[in-house]
Scaffold this motif. Structure first.
Motif, short mmCIF file in Angstrom:
data_model
loop_
_atom_site.label_atom_id
_atom_site.label_comp_id
_atom_site.label_asym_id
_atom_site.label_seq_id
_atom_site.Cartn_x
_atom_site.Cartn_y
_atom_site.Cartn_z
N GLU A 13 0.85 -1.18 0.00
CA GLU A 13 0.00 0.00 0.00
C GLU A 13 0.89 1.24 0.00
N GLU A 14 0.88 2.02 1.06
CA GLU A 14 1.70 3.24 1.08
C GLU A 14 2.92 3.14 1.99
N LYS A 15 3.16 1.95 2.55
CA LYS A 15 4.23 1.80 3.53
C LYS A 15 5.33 0.88 3.01
N TRP A 16 6.58 1.32 3.20
CA TRP A 16 7.73 0.47 2.85
C TRP A 16 8.04 -0.44 4.03
N ASN A 17 8.26 -1.72 3.74
CA ASN A 17 8.65 -2.70 4.75
C ASN A 17 10.03 -3.24 4.39
N VAL A 18 10.95 -3.12 5.32
CA VAL A 18 12.29 -3.69 5.12
C VAL A 18 12.15 -5.19 5.34
N LYS A 19 12.42 -5.95 4.30
CA LYS A 19 12.22 -7.40 4.37
C LYS A 19 13.47 -8.12 4.87
N ARG A 20 14.63 -7.67 4.42
CA ARG A 20 15.87 -8.38 4.76
C ARG A 20 17.04 -7.41 4.73
N ILE A 21 17.97 -7.62 5.66
CA ILE A 21 19.22 -6.85 5.69
C ILE A 21 20.34 -7.84 5.97
N GLU A 22 21.39 -7.76 5.17
CA GLU A 22 22.58 -8.59 5.37
C GLU A 22 23.80 -7.68 5.41
N LEU A 23 24.80 -8.10 6.15
CA LEU A 23 26.06 -7.36 6.26
C LEU A 23 27.20 -8.25 5.80
N GLU A 24 27.97 -7.76 4.84
CA GLU A 24 29.16 -8.46 4.36
C GLU A 24 30.37 -7.59 4.69
N LEU A 25 31.33 -8.16 5.42
CA LEU A 25 32.51 -7.41 5.83
C LEU A 25 33.68 -7.69 4.90
N LYS A 26 34.55 -6.71 4.76
CA LYS A 26 35.75 -6.90 3.93
C LYS A 26 36.64 -7.99 4.49
N SER A 27 36.67 -8.12 5.80
CA SER A 27 37.52 -9.13 6.44
C SER A 27 36.97 -10.55 6.27
N GLN A 28 35.71 -10.67 5.90
CA GLN A 28 35.07 -11.98 5.73
C GLN A 28 34.13 -11.94 4.53
N GLU A 29 34.69 -11.72 3.34
CA GLU A 29 33.86 -11.49 2.15
C GLU A 29 33.02 -12.69 1.73
N ASN A 30 33.36 -13.87 2.19
CA ASN A 30 32.59 -15.06 1.79
C ASN A 30 31.46 -15.37 2.76
N LYS A 31 31.27 -14.52 3.77
CA LYS A 31 30.21 -14.72 4.77
C LYS A 31 29.37 -13.45 4.88
N ARG A 32 28.10 -13.66 5.24
CA ARG A 32 27.22 -12.53 5.51
C ARG A 32 26.49 -12.74 6.83
N LEU A 33 26.39 -11.66 7.58
CA LEU A 33 25.62 -11.66 8.81
C LEU A 33 24.19 -11.24 8.46
N VAL A 34 23.21 -12.05 8.81
CA VAL A 34 21.81 -11.69 8.58
C VAL A 34 21.40 -10.79 9.74
N VAL A 35 21.17 -9.53 9.41
CA VAL A 35 20.81 -8.53 10.40
C VAL A 35 19.30 -8.54 10.63
N LYS A 36 18.55 -8.73 9.56
CA LYS A 36 17.10 -8.82 9.65
C LYS A 36 16.62 -9.74 8.55
N LYS A 37 15.69 -10.61 8.91
CA LYS A 37 15.05 -11.43 7.89
C LYS A 37 13.55 -11.32 8.08
N GLU A 38 12.85 -11.47 6.98
CA GLU A 38 11.40 -11.33 7.01
C GLU A 38 10.79 -12.41 7.89
N GLU A 39 9.89 -11.98 8.73
CA GLU A 39 9.19 -12.94 9.59
C GLU A 39 8.05 -13.54 8.80
N ASN A 40 7.87 -14.85 8.95
CA ASN A 40 6.76 -15.52 8.29
C ASN A 40 5.45 -15.13 8.98
N SER A 41 4.45 -14.89 8.18
CA SER A 41 3.16 -14.48 8.73
C SER A 41 2.22 -15.65 8.94
N SER A 42 2.76 -16.88 8.98
CA SER A 42 1.90 -18.04 9.18
C SER A 42 1.87 -18.50 10.61
#
Length: 133
Positions: free
Chosen positions: A104-133
């Motif tokens: 509708e008129e609202k933005w929802n942040v669904k997912r956020i990941e962080l990739e660091l230069k020191s660990q480029e092959n890994k990502r930290l999941v900062v936020k993931k979408e919650e299932n609505s079931s």
């Protein structure tokens, strides 16, 4: 009517080129600033800065260094948005990946990941979408 000299034509072309390049840069910067003010962008940075794991890995303060508008991975089409934002802390730097969806008129942040230069092959999941079931 007398035609202008080649020297004068070159000057006119040079001024037109500088004007065009400057206009394009100003337009690009204006678009970037509008995106940075969007709810999904500011909310994603707020979530990242409050995440204990991100703060431990990067240190405080976590600074936003922007994104490349030219990168085709970065987009917002009015319904969905995805950006790779460069971020930096005192301990490490990297990229924040954000995904958002407009409902509708609202933005929802669904997912956020962080990739660091020191660990480029890994990502930290900062936020993931919650299932609505």
């Amino acid at each position: 009517m007398k035609w202008p000299s080649n020297k004068k034509l070159i000057q006119i072309a040079a001024y037109a080129g500088v004007f065009t390049a400057t206009s394009a840069m100003l337009m690009r910067d204006s678009i970037i600033q509008r995106i940075k003010k969007q709810d999904y962008y500011t909310e994603s940075l707020k979530i990242l800065r409050a995440h204990p794991g991100a703060v431990t890995l990067m240190g405080e303060p976590i600074k936003e260094l922007g994104f490349k508008l030219e990168d085709k991975k970065n987009f917002a089409d009015g319904k969905n948005a995805h950006f790779e934002v460069k971020v930096k802390g005192p301990k490490d730097s990297g990229k924040m990946y954000l995904w958002a969806e407009r409902v509708e008129e609202k933005w929802n942040v669904k997912r956020i990941e962080l990739e660091l230069k020191s660990q480029e092959n890994k990502r930290l999941v900062v936020k993931k979408e919650e299932n609505s079931s």
